[in-house]
Motif scaffolding. Structure first.
Motif, PDB file in Angstrom:
ATOM      1  N   CYS A   1       0.832  -1.204   0.000  1.00  0.00           N
ATOM      2  CA  CYS A   1       0.000   0.000   0.000  1.00  0.00           C
ATOM      3  C   CYS A   1       0.867   1.254   0.000  1.00  0.00           C
ATOM      4  CB  CYS A   1      -0.876   0.032   1.250  1.00  0.00           C
ATOM      5  SG  CYS A   1      -2.318  -1.003   1.106  1.00  0.00           S
TER       6      CYS A   1
ATOM      7  N   ILE B   1      -6.943  -2.733   3.342  1.00  0.00           N
ATOM      8  CA  ILE B   1      -7.491  -4.092   3.369  1.00  0.00           C
ATOM      9  C   ILE B   1      -7.533  -4.679   1.958  1.00  0.00           C
ATOM     10  CG2 ILE B   1      -9.572  -5.459   3.823  1.00  0.00           C
ATOM     11  CD1 ILE B   1     -10.234  -3.332   6.027  1.00  0.00           C
ATOM     12  N   ARG B   2      -8.106  -3.919   1.032  1.00  0.00           N
ATOM     13  CA  ARG B   2      -8.252  -4.421  -0.348  1.00  0.00           C
ATOM     14  C   ARG B   2      -6.878  -4.701  -0.950  1.00  0.00           C
ATOM     15  NH1 ARG B   2     -12.356  -0.867  -1.922  1.00  0.00           N
ATOM     16  NH2 ARG B   2     -10.718   0.650  -2.185  1.00  0.00           N
TER      17      ARG B   2
ATOM     18  N   ARG C   1      -8.366  -3.293 -11.597  1.00  0.00           N
ATOM     19  CA  ARG C   1      -8.366  -2.716 -10.263  1.00  0.00           C
ATOM     20  C   ARG C   1      -8.349  -3.847  -9.229  1.00  0.00           C
ATOM     21  NH1 ARG C   1      -7.357   0.983 -13.352  1.00  0.00           N
ATOM     22  NH2 ARG C   1      -8.119   3.103 -13.104  1.00  0.00           N
ATOM     23  N   SER C   2      -7.927  -3.500  -7.993  1.00  0.00           N
ATOM     24  CA  SER C   2      -7.807  -4.528  -6.948  1.00  0.00           C
ATOM     25  C   SER C   2      -9.132  -5.258  -6.729  1.00  0.00           C
ATOM     26  CB  SER C   2      -7.333  -3.905  -5.636  1.00  0.00           C
ATOM     27  OG  SER C   2      -5.997  -3.503  -5.749  1.00  0.00           O
ATOM     28  N   ARG C   3     -10.258  -4.511  -6.789  1.00  0.00           N
ATOM     29  CA  ARG C   3     -11.550  -5.157  -6.543  1.00  0.00           C
ATOM     30  C   ARG C   3     -11.834  -6.216  -7.613  1.00  0.00           C
ATOM     31  NH1 ARG C   3     -12.813  -0.199  -8.620  1.00  0.00           N
ATOM     32  NH2 ARG C   3     -13.994  -0.216 -10.571  1.00  0.00           N
TER      33      ARG C   3
ATOM     34  N   ALA D   1      -9.894   1.062   3.945  1.00  0.00           N
ATOM     35  CA  ALA D   1     -10.458   0.177   2.913  1.00  0.00           C
ATOM     36  C   ALA D   1      -9.406  -0.168   1.872  1.00  0.00           C
ATOM     37  CB  ALA D   1     -11.665   0.851   2.257  1.00  0.00           C
ATOM     38  N   ASP D   2      -8.616   0.824   1.471  1.00  0.00           N
ATOM     39  CA  ASP D   2      -7.554   0.573   0.488  1.00  0.00           C
ATOM     40  C   ASP D   2      -6.509  -0.387   1.053  1.00  0.00           C
ATOM     41  OD1 ASP D   2      -8.662   2.076  -1.418  1.00  0.00           O
ATOM     42  OD2 ASP D   2      -7.094   3.604  -1.503  1.00  0.00           O
TER      43      ASP D   2
ATOM     44  N   LEU E   1      -5.336  -7.958   0.576  1.00  0.00           N
ATOM     45  CA  LEU E   1      -6.024  -9.163   0.128  1.00  0.00           C
ATOM     46  C   LEU E   1      -5.728  -9.456  -1.347  1.00  0.00           C
ATOM     47  CD1 LEU E   1      -9.509  -8.769   1.878  1.00  0.00           C
ATOM     48  CD2 LEU E   1      -7.622 -10.296   2.527  1.00  0.00           C
ATOM     49  N   ALA E   2      -5.727  -8.399  -2.159  1.00  0.00           N
ATOM     50  CA  ALA E   2      -5.458  -8.605  -3.586  1.00  0.00           C
ATOM     51  C   ALA E   2      -4.008  -9.043  -3.803  1.00  0.00           C
ATOM     52  CB  ALA E   2      -5.761  -7.326  -4.367  1.00  0.00           C
TER      53      ALA E   2
ATOM     54  N   LEU F   1     -10.217  -9.441  -6.814  1.00  0.00           N
ATOM     55  CA  LEU F   1     -10.838 -10.170  -5.705  1.00  0.00           C
ATOM     56  C   LEU F   1     -12.142 -10.830  -6.134  1.00  0.00           C
ATOM     57  CD1 LEU F   1     -10.131  -7.580  -2.861  1.00  0.00           C
ATOM     58  CD2 LEU F   1      -9.047  -9.817  -3.189  1.00  0.00           C
TER      59      LEU F   1
ATOM     60  N   THR G   1      -9.623  -3.016  10.525  1.00  0.00           N
ATOM     61  CA  THR G   1      -8.584  -3.885   9.952  1.00  0.00           C
ATOM     62  C   THR G   1      -8.276  -5.097  10.841  1.00  0.00           C
ATOM     63  OG1 THR G   1      -6.852  -2.539  11.008  1.00  0.00           O
ATOM     64  CG2 THR G   1      -7.484  -1.923   8.782  1.00  0.00           C
TER      65      THR G   1
END
Ligand SMILES: [Zn+2]
Length: 303
Positions: free
Chosen positions: A14, A190-191, A91-93, A187-188, A194-195, A96, A286
């Protein structure tokens, strides 16, 4: 017989996690070249960004030569075409989603051509890219170059604190990096973790990468040589007998530390200056990952 390709080391993680410091240290320890955030090249060329060497990227001898080669190979007529391709990246989302999409063909071709150009222009055997984004890691794994991955972590409360404050952005010509809200930062974070984990696991399972190392910023700054030893060992380097100090190169973007390399010290101001409610809120948001990465739930107790 194909000749041996240089190795690429990709730093995933990040913003404000110490990736620029890690990139400088890795390049020094492995006697390689630190690109900074390579995925920013095309944007940096057209937007007056500065290279670590002090020149605008559009006038830096290294990046001008890299861009010329890549444009020629792909038949691009402008740097804006490269910027537009990168804007369409995954994008990361999306990484996932239940079914991980493959990167777009134009992005794959741009990444491969850019990497080859960096290899040819620098002539180095180890290239370090601190692009951080899981989607860029995913794309780079489709190129033919050998790849190692460092997933860099930092306590999310420290990231929230750092991102909540404006920060000098000398690469942008005297501007500042804009502050971000607690919710956006958390949020960024966490995402992003995970990604990055999902992409790294996928690459490991498919045998697409060499070493995958998870590294905490806090461990890195406390003892750089010990923290870097596993990756350096897998690449045949020995950091134990070498002074580990960052040096000047031609890094793209990143954060201001690249303009002031030298003393390494842990930045723990957040423990004193982060608002209590923000610390509690980011801890709650988190929590599952805090535990997994070995960070204490009570942020006022040093790890
Ligand atoms: Zn430069």
């Amino acid at each position: 017989m194909g000749e041996r390709r240089p190795r690429w080391v990709f730093i995933a993680g990040c913003a404000r996690s110490g990736s620029t410091l890690l990139g400088l240290l890795l390049a020094e320890a492995l006697d390689g070249f630190f690109c900074g955030e390579l995925h920013h090249l095309w944007h940096a060329l057209g937007n007056g960004r500065r290279c670590q060497c002090g020149e605008p990227v559009a006038r830096c001898e290294v990046w001008v030569a890299v861009a010329e080669r890549a444009r020629h190979e792909l038949g691009l007529t402008s740097d804006e075409e490269g910027t537009a391709i990168m804007r369409r990246r995954l994008r990361s989302r999306e990484l996932l989603a239940p079914r991980m999409p493959r990167p777009g063909r134009d992005e794959l071709e741009l990444r491969a051509a850019t990497q080859r150009a960096v290899e040819e222009v620098t002539g180095e055997s180890v290239l370090v890219d601190s692009s951080k984004l899981p989607s860029v890691l995913w794309t780079s794994a489709f190129t033919a170059a050998p790849l190692d991955v460092v997933h860099l972590l930092r306590d999310p409360r420290a990231v929230v604190f750092s991102q909540s404050r404006p920060k000098d952005d000398p690469g942008g010509g005297g501007g500042v990096l804009a502050p971000r809200s607690l919710l956006t930062s958390s949020a960024d974070w966490i995402r992003g973790q995970l990604a990055a984990e999902r992409v790294a696991r996928r690459l490991e399972a498919s045998g697409s990468v060499g070493t995958v190392l998870r590294l905490r910023y806090e461990d890195l700054v406390d003892d750089p040589a010990t923290a870097l030893a596993p990756l350096a060992g897998s690449l045949g380097a020995d950091v134990a007998d070498r002074p580990v100090r960052p040096r000047w190169q031609h890094a793209l973007d990143g954060n201001p530390i690249r303009f002031d390399p030298g003393v390494i010290r842990r930045d723990d101001r957040w423990r004193r200056d982060l608002d209590r409610w923000k610390a509690v809120a980011s801890t709650v948001l988190t929590l599952p990952l805090l535990h997994r990465y070995g960070y204490r739930i009570n942020p006022w107790v040093a790890p």
